[in-house]
Design a protein around this motif. Sequence first.
Motif, PDB file in Angstrom:
ATOM      1  N   GLU A 166      -5.855   9.825  -7.844  1.00 58.21           N
ATOM      2  CA  GLU A 166      -5.682  10.193  -6.589  1.00 58.21           C
ATOM      3  C   GLU A 166      -5.893   8.974  -5.599  1.00 58.21           C
ATOM      4  OE1 GLU A 166      -4.386  12.940  -5.623  1.00 58.21           O
ATOM      5  OE2 GLU A 166      -4.397  13.756  -7.684  1.00 58.21           O
ATOM      6  N   VAL A 167      -4.658   8.452  -4.968  1.00 58.64           N
ATOM      7  CA  VAL A 167      -4.949   7.268  -3.978  1.00 58.64           C
ATOM      8  C   VAL A 167      -5.067   7.783  -2.749  1.00 58.64           C
ATOM      9  CG1 VAL A 167      -3.499   5.340  -3.395  1.00 58.64           C
ATOM     10  CG2 VAL A 167      -3.251   6.025  -5.715  1.00 58.64           C
ATOM     11  N   PRO A 168      -5.987   7.333  -2.032  1.00 56.42           N
ATOM     12  CA  PRO A 168      -6.215   7.778  -0.837  1.00 56.42           C
ATOM     13  C   PRO A 168      -4.998   7.209   0.118  1.00 56.42           C
ATOM     14  CG  PRO A 168      -8.135   6.317  -1.389  1.00 56.42           C
ATOM     15  CD  PRO A 168      -7.032   6.318  -2.512  1.00 56.42           C
ATOM     16  N   ASN A 169      -4.707   8.308   1.040  1.00 53.84           N
ATOM     17  CA  ASN A 169      -3.500   8.102   2.005  1.00 53.84           C
ATOM     18  C   ASN A 169      -3.880   7.305   3.107  1.00 53.84           C
ATOM     19  OD1 ASN A 169      -0.957   8.439   2.804  1.00 53.84           O
ATOM     20  ND2 ASN A 169      -1.410  10.226   3.537  1.00 53.84           N
ATOM     21  N   LEU A 170      -4.089   6.287   2.916  1.00 55.65           N
ATOM     22  CA  LEU A 170      -4.434   5.238   4.028  1.00 55.65           C
ATOM     23  C   LEU A 170      -3.122   4.833   4.990  1.00 55.65           C
ATOM     24  CD1 LEU A 170      -7.229   2.890   2.967  1.00 55.65           C
ATOM     25  CD2 LEU A 170      -7.589   4.486   4.481  1.00 55.65           C
ATOM     26  N   LEU A 171      -3.097   5.052   6.316  1.00 52.32           N
ATOM     27  CA  LEU A 171      -2.240   4.604   7.147  1.00 52.32           C
ATOM     28  C   LEU A 171      -2.510   3.321   7.637  1.00 52.32           C
ATOM     29  CD1 LEU A 171      -1.755   7.926   9.299  1.00 52.32           C
ATOM     30  CD2 LEU A 171      -0.365   7.033   7.323  1.00 52.32           C
ATOM     31  N   GLY A 172      -1.497   2.663   8.032  1.00 50.12           N
ATOM     32  CA  GLY A 172      -1.619   1.267   8.680  1.00 50.12           C
ATOM     33  C   GLY A 172      -2.127   1.457  10.180  1.00 50.12           C
ATOM     34  N   THR A 173      -2.510   0.324  10.825  1.00 51.91           N
ATOM     35  CA  THR A 173      -3.313   0.443  12.015  1.00 51.91           C
ATOM     36  C   THR A 173      -2.369   0.916  13.182  1.00 51.91           C
ATOM     37  OG1 THR A 173      -2.692  -1.838  12.436  1.00 51.91           O
ATOM     38  CG2 THR A 173      -4.921  -1.481  11.438  1.00 51.91           C
ATOM     39  N   ASP A 174      -1.130   1.093  12.886  1.00 52.96           N
ATOM     40  CA  ASP A 174      -0.110   1.448  14.071  1.00 52.96           C
ATOM     41  C   ASP A 174       0.171   2.807  13.642  1.00 52.96           C
ATOM     42  OD1 ASP A 174       1.228   1.238  11.540  1.00 52.96           O
ATOM     43  OD2 ASP A 174       3.014   0.514  12.562  1.00 52.96           O
ATOM     44  N   GLY A 175      -0.474   3.643  12.705  1.00 53.62           N
ATOM     45  CA  GLY A 175      -0.276   4.942  12.344  1.00 53.62           C
ATOM     46  C   GLY A 175       0.936   5.493  11.358  1.00 53.62           C
ATOM     47  N   THR A 176       1.438   4.183  10.962  1.00 53.13           N
ATOM     48  CA  THR A 176       2.841   4.680  10.082  1.00 53.13           C
ATOM     49  C   THR A 176       2.244   4.003   8.480  1.00 53.13           C
ATOM     50  OG1 THR A 176       3.490   2.287  10.354  1.00 53.13           O
ATOM     51  CG2 THR A 176       4.318   4.182  11.853  1.00 53.13           C
ATOM     52  N   LYS A 177       3.065   4.145   7.806  1.00 54.03           N
ATOM     53  CA  LYS A 177       2.900   3.743   6.406  1.00 54.03           C
ATOM     54  C   LYS A 177       2.490   2.295   6.428  1.00 54.03           C
ATOM     55  CE  LYS A 177       4.965   3.354   1.534  1.00 54.03           C
ATOM     56  NZ  LYS A 177       6.050   3.602   1.040  1.00 54.03           N
ATOM     57  N   MET A 178       1.219   2.201   5.585  1.00 50.25           N
ATOM     58  CA  MET A 178       0.800   0.782   5.477  1.00 50.25           C
ATOM     59  C   MET A 178       1.687  -0.230   4.891  1.00 50.25           C
ATOM     60  SD  MET A 178      -2.773  -0.400   4.054  1.00 50.25           S
ATOM     61  CE  MET A 178      -3.645   0.628   5.084  1.00 50.25           C
ATOM     62  N   SER A 179       2.189  -1.199   5.369  1.00 55.72           N
ATOM     63  CA  SER A 179       2.983  -2.115   4.885  1.00 55.72           C
ATOM     64  C   SER A 179       2.523  -3.815   5.246  1.00 55.72           C
ATOM     65  CB  SER A 179       4.420  -1.805   5.144  1.00 55.72           C
ATOM     66  OG  SER A 179       5.404  -2.748   4.849  1.00 55.72           O
ATOM     67  N   LYS A 180       2.841  -4.623   4.355  1.00 54.68           N
ATOM     68  CA  LYS A 180       2.500  -5.989   4.656  1.00 54.68           C
ATOM     69  C   LYS A 180       3.650  -6.417   5.703  1.00 54.68           C
ATOM     70  CE  LYS A 180       2.548  -6.689   0.207  1.00 54.68           C
ATOM     71  NZ  LYS A 180       2.404  -7.399  -1.086  1.00 54.68           N
ATOM     72  N   SER A 181       4.899  -6.242   5.559  1.00 52.32           N
ATOM     73  CA  SER A 181       5.847  -6.433   6.498  1.00 52.32           C
ATOM     74  C   SER A 181       5.883  -5.872   7.770  1.00 52.32           C
ATOM     75  CB  SER A 181       7.451  -6.041   5.743  1.00 52.32           C
ATOM     76  OG  SER A 181       7.362  -4.580   5.831  1.00 52.32           O
ATOM     77  N   LYS A 182       5.254  -4.897   7.916  1.00 48.70           N
ATOM     78  CA  LYS A 182       5.005  -4.441   9.394  1.00 48.70           C
ATOM     79  C   LYS A 182       3.700  -5.196  10.235  1.00 48.70           C
ATOM     80  CE  LYS A 182       6.497   0.669   8.432  1.00 48.70           C
ATOM     81  NZ  LYS A 182       6.019   1.804   8.440  1.00 48.70           N
ATOM     82  N   GLY A 183       2.774  -5.457   9.158  1.00 51.37           N
ATOM     83  CA  GLY A 183       1.852  -6.426   9.909  1.00 51.37           C
ATOM     84  C   GLY A 183       0.977  -5.258  10.392  1.00 51.37           C
ATOM     85  N   ASN A 184       0.727  -4.442   9.635  1.00 57.90           N
ATOM     86  CA  ASN A 184      -0.261  -3.182  10.267  1.00 57.90           C
ATOM     87  C   ASN A 184      -1.538  -3.003   9.180  1.00 57.90           C
ATOM     88  OD1 ASN A 184       1.158  -1.952   8.086  1.00 57.90           O
ATOM     89  ND2 ASN A 184       1.699  -0.218   9.199  1.00 57.90           N
ATOM     90  N   VAL A 185      -1.659  -3.993   8.477  1.00 58.76           N
ATOM     91  CA  VAL A 185      -2.695  -3.878   7.233  1.00 58.76           C
ATOM     92  C   VAL A 185      -3.968  -4.919   7.815  1.00 58.76           C
ATOM     93  CG1 VAL A 185      -1.142  -3.459   5.831  1.00 58.76           C
ATOM     94  CG2 VAL A 185      -1.828  -6.021   6.027  1.00 58.76           C
ATOM     95  N   ILE A 186      -4.929  -4.564   7.083  1.00 61.25           N
ATOM     96  CA  ILE A 186      -6.279  -5.361   7.180  1.00 61.25           C
ATOM     97  C   ILE A 186      -6.367  -5.860   5.935  1.00 61.25           C
ATOM     98  CG2 ILE A 186      -8.603  -5.372   7.324  1.00 61.25           C
ATOM     99  CD1 ILE A 186      -8.460  -2.496   8.987  1.00 61.25           C
ATOM    100  N   GLU A 187      -6.280  -7.248   5.828  1.00 58.59           N
ATOM    101  CA  GLU A 187      -6.148  -8.183   4.768  1.00 58.59           C
ATOM    102  C   GLU A 187      -7.512  -8.511   4.092  1.00 58.59           C
ATOM    103  OE1 GLU A 187      -4.161 -11.691   5.509  1.00 58.59           O
ATOM    104  OE2 GLU A 187      -2.016 -10.655   5.413  1.00 58.59           O
TER     105      GLU A 187
END
Length: 376
Positions: A232-253
Amino acid sequence: MTTTSDAPPDDSSDALADSTSDASLARSIARSAQIGKDLETDPGQFRMLTGDRPTGHLHLGHYFGSLRNRVALQDKGVETFVLIADYQVITDRDGVDHMRERVFSLLADYLALGLDPARTTIFTHSQIPALNQLMLPFLSLVTDSELRRNPTVKAEQEATGGRPMSGLMLTYPVHQAADILFCKANVVPVGKDQLPHLEQTRVVARRFDERYGRAGDRSAPVFPQPDALLSEVPNLLGTDGTKMSKSKGNVIELRMSADETARAIKKAVTDSDRHITYDPASRPEVANLVLLASLTTGRDPHTIAEEIGDGGSGGLKKLVTEAVNEHLAPVRARRGELEADPAHLRAVLAEGNGRADAVAQATIAEVREAMQMVYA
């Protein structure tokens, strides 16, 4: 090494078509549950393959989704192979900018998080010729229509609006089969949405042995049919509230500093209700931050929300920032030490590539023998 598969032989085409059915999903869940029990009593019977594409830097989604679990399985005693899939970058990208930097960034994260190169073989696609050579016989075992039914391939077709895809993208499922089967992995950690990918690998393994088998002994398969280890993978969203994605720049590296992390969390989307609750359905952005605090502290998310109460988004973000930075502090310290010693990183990768290459050479030798292509 023993195979974990006890599924009866079936028609490969039907198996592919059936891989997303309720019955197939139920079988996979049941088998995964049994593997989970076996891991507690006899982890040495398993060989695991997993990995990442070096398309960017690893982030909290990767960490909570798979990286922590890899370390846990390694520590249980599972023989572990981790692939840095550099060749897979060019399946859907026109260039390889910053490839070297990203490969070593992944490696530094792996080691900082606890993957031990003495127990885990970390390697890159491009350095293992015998692995990639498996593509040729494996491609003869699948049809064009089967490849186009693969979820990743279908998604690529839809995303490009009909623009022709590369041959490597079309054959991606077979390359994935080669990744898993070159080391005869018998368990692969996946999410439920990835089960069709693993079924393609099982079909390739089954068809190879049905067509060729071992010379003189077809009762002894060359390849195991790997099973899924579902989690069960935690459903973490990106910081903008959408799907977490490196290309969106909405992640915490993982490599971010404490200050960079604080700035990223400060910009995270919440809502206008000052009272904090944990309600993923009605308040997904707020719930996402509460979940992140829960994951990094090990505390119940409802309790965390209750304690913040009327503290608002400011209080929530302050708590999340402190929790994330405290949780990642030792990882980041270790990562800094590793980045300061690039010679060590190169040595670790060279050793992993050497081990993986030796395994691949042994496997391709068995394949040639089964296909009666040994001429010396």
